[in-house]
Design a protein around this motif. Structure first.
Motif, PDB file in Angstrom:
ATOM      1  N   SER A  12       0.742  -1.104  -0.011  1.00  0.00           N
ATOM      2  CA  SER A  12      -0.146  -0.005  -0.030  1.00  0.00           C
ATOM      3  C   SER A  12       0.888   1.288   0.034  1.00  0.00           C
ATOM      4  O   SER A  12       0.490   2.210  -0.642  1.00  0.00           O
ATOM      5  CB  SER A  12      -0.791  -0.204   1.266  1.00  0.00           C
ATOM      6  N   ARG A  13       2.035   1.136   0.884  1.00  0.00           N
ATOM      7  CA  ARG A  13       2.818   2.319   0.789  1.00  0.00           C
ATOM      8  C   ARG A  13       3.501   2.533  -0.675  1.00  0.00           C
ATOM      9  O   ARG A  13       3.748   3.902  -1.037  1.00  0.00           O
ATOM     10  CB  ARG A  13       3.806   2.373   1.907  1.00  0.00           C
ATOM     11  N   ARG A  14       3.696   1.540  -1.110  1.00  0.00           N
ATOM     12  CA  ARG A  14       4.536   1.503  -2.665  1.00  0.00           C
ATOM     13  C   ARG A  14       3.600   2.099  -3.767  1.00  0.00           C
ATOM     14  O   ARG A  14       3.969   3.053  -4.374  1.00  0.00           O
ATOM     15  CB  ARG A  14       4.777   0.133  -2.826  1.00  0.00           C
ATOM     16  N   GLY A  15       2.238   1.732  -3.368  1.00  0.00           N
ATOM     17  CA  GLY A  15       1.400   2.368  -4.473  1.00  0.00           C
ATOM     18  C   GLY A  15       1.037   3.716  -4.270  1.00  0.00           C
ATOM     19  O   GLY A  15       0.989   4.485  -5.185  1.00  0.00           O
ATOM     20  N   VAL A  16       1.036   4.162  -2.968  1.00  0.00           N
ATOM     21  CA  VAL A  16       0.876   5.630  -2.807  1.00  0.00           C
ATOM     22  C   VAL A  16       2.321   6.243  -3.341  1.00  0.00           C
ATOM     23  O   VAL A  16       2.116   7.488  -3.958  1.00  0.00           O
ATOM     24  CB  VAL A  16       0.732   5.956  -1.390  1.00  0.00           C
ATOM     25  N   ARG A  17       3.376   5.685  -2.847  1.00  0.00           N
ATOM     26  CA  ARG A  17       4.801   6.402  -3.421  1.00  0.00           C
ATOM     27  C   ARG A  17       4.779   6.692  -4.922  1.00  0.00           C
ATOM     28  O   ARG A  17       4.992   7.753  -5.260  1.00  0.00           O
ATOM     29  CB  ARG A  17       5.482   5.572  -2.737  1.00  0.00           C
ATOM     30  N   LEU A  18       4.208   5.645  -5.622  1.00  0.00           N
ATOM     31  CA  LEU A  18       4.369   5.467  -7.217  1.00  0.00           C
ATOM     32  C   LEU A  18       3.470   6.576  -7.690  1.00  0.00           C
ATOM     33  O   LEU A  18       3.847   7.308  -8.675  1.00  0.00           O
ATOM     34  CB  LEU A  18       4.012   4.256  -7.745  1.00  0.00           C
ATOM     35  N   ARG A  19       2.347   6.937  -6.995  1.00  0.00           N
ATOM     36  CA  ARG A  19       1.339   7.749  -7.579  1.00  0.00           C
ATOM     37  C   ARG A  19       1.879   8.955  -7.333  1.00  0.00           C
ATOM     38  O   ARG A  19       1.543  10.052  -8.148  1.00  0.00           O
ATOM     39  CB  ARG A  19      -0.172   7.422  -6.842  1.00  0.00           C
ATOM     40  N   LEU A  20       2.390   9.334  -6.049  1.00  0.00           N
ATOM     41  CA  LEU A  20       2.764  10.790  -5.814  1.00  0.00           C
ATOM     42  C   LEU A  20       3.967  11.028  -6.611  1.00  0.00           C
ATOM     43  O   LEU A  20       4.386  12.354  -6.783  1.00  0.00           O
ATOM     44  CB  LEU A  20       3.277  10.572  -4.233  1.00  0.00           C
ATOM     45  N   GLN A  21       4.790  10.211  -7.055  1.00  0.00           N
ATOM     46  CA  GLN A  21       6.142  10.601  -7.891  1.00  0.00           C
ATOM     47  C   GLN A  21       5.673  11.293  -9.304  1.00  0.00           C
ATOM     48  O   GLN A  21       6.609  11.732  -9.773  1.00  0.00           O
ATOM     49  CB  GLN A  21       6.831   9.267  -8.162  1.00  0.00           C
ATOM     50  N   LYS A  22       4.330  11.088  -9.427  1.00  0.00           N
ATOM     51  CA  LYS A  22       3.952  11.797 -10.931  1.00  0.00           C
ATOM     52  C   LYS A  22       3.713  13.040 -10.654  1.00  0.00           C
ATOM     53  O   LYS A  22       3.436  14.175 -11.550  1.00  0.00           O
ATOM     54  CB  LYS A  22       2.746  11.058 -11.174  1.00  0.00           C
TER      55      LYS A  22
END
Length: 252
Positions: A12-22
């Protein structure tokens, strides 16, 4: 926009992190997998926005917010797997949330709303909304404590704890024949535990009341308290009112 991600699930943390990188204006300054670490990180880093999971073992998202200084509450985007009918509280207080599994479009809307909270006045309003929600949220006590032992995390059920002793920077959770070391202060534990179930009798002792079997008066409002497991604990005058109040409430 400085951001901290709090979720006990690495995926879940990874999913949020990847989305925020945009988003080029977003800087991820920290990630946490448990509530206690989140409190320390948020106080240390003072992020603009926290993506906060509600359902975490030990210290959940609401308990994290309660532990933060009220004047420094960050803007919060809640991460939750709650059923739709349980989300009414967030909507009533105009608080943003992301329902798991997270939708990309909904995620973008949440980030945009966080941007709009950039001025101090908006942040104060958001903090007030969070506090109102916490005030309306019913008091809940932790049902378990995660205890780290080397590379393992063991879950200790609150219902199994018979007594707690201070041990330097740690607390000893005594459950049957087992003793578990938890990195938490006695004051913090006392605030979290249900006062109807646990009684502090000394600065270094918290006892489960249903395990108390005998009290022997020592001197000057001090007692030797014997529990069902045979252990004995000396109470102090500082906590005499609490112990005597509990005794009085049990008289028929």
């Amino acid at each position: 926009m400085r951001t901290v991600i709090v979720d006990d699930e690495p995926l879940s943390r990874r999913g949020v992190r990847l989305r925020l990188q945009k988003f080029k204006d977003v800087e991820i300054v920290g990630e946490c997998g448990d509530g206690a670490s989140a409190v320390e990180k948020i106080i240390e880093l003072s992020p603009d926005v926290v993506f906060l999971d509600i359902q975490m073992p030990g210290m959940d998202g609401f308990e994290v917010l309660r532990a933060l200084p009220r004047e420094n509450l960050p803007s919060v985007i809640f991460l939750t797997a709650y059923e739709q009918h349980a989300l009414r509280a967030f909507e009533v207080h105009a608080l943003d949330y992301l329902l798991k599994p997270v939708d990309d479009e909904r995620f973008g809307i949440a980030v945009q709303r966080a941007r709009e909270l950039g001025n101090a006045g908006s942040k104060v309003q958001m903090a007030e909304r969070v506090l109102k929600m916490l005030e309306h949220d019913s008091v809940r006590y932790p049902s378990r404590f995660p205890v780290r032992t080397g590379s393992r995390i063991q879950v200790v059920l609150t219902d199994d704890i018979e007594w707690i002793a201070a041990a330097g920077d740690y607390a000893e959770l005594h459950a049957g024949v087992r003793c578990h070391l938890l990195r938490e202060t006695m004051n913090s534990l006392e605030e979290k535990l249900d006062p109807a179930q646990f009684l502090r009798v000394h600065r270094s002792r918290i006892l489960r009341v249903k395990c108390i079997r005998e009290l022997r008066s020592i001197d000057n409002r001090e007692y030797l308290v014997k529990l069902s497991d045979g252990s004995e604990h000396r109470s102090s005058r500082t906590y005499a009112d609490r112990l005597e109040g509990w005794l009085s409430s049990r008289k028929t």
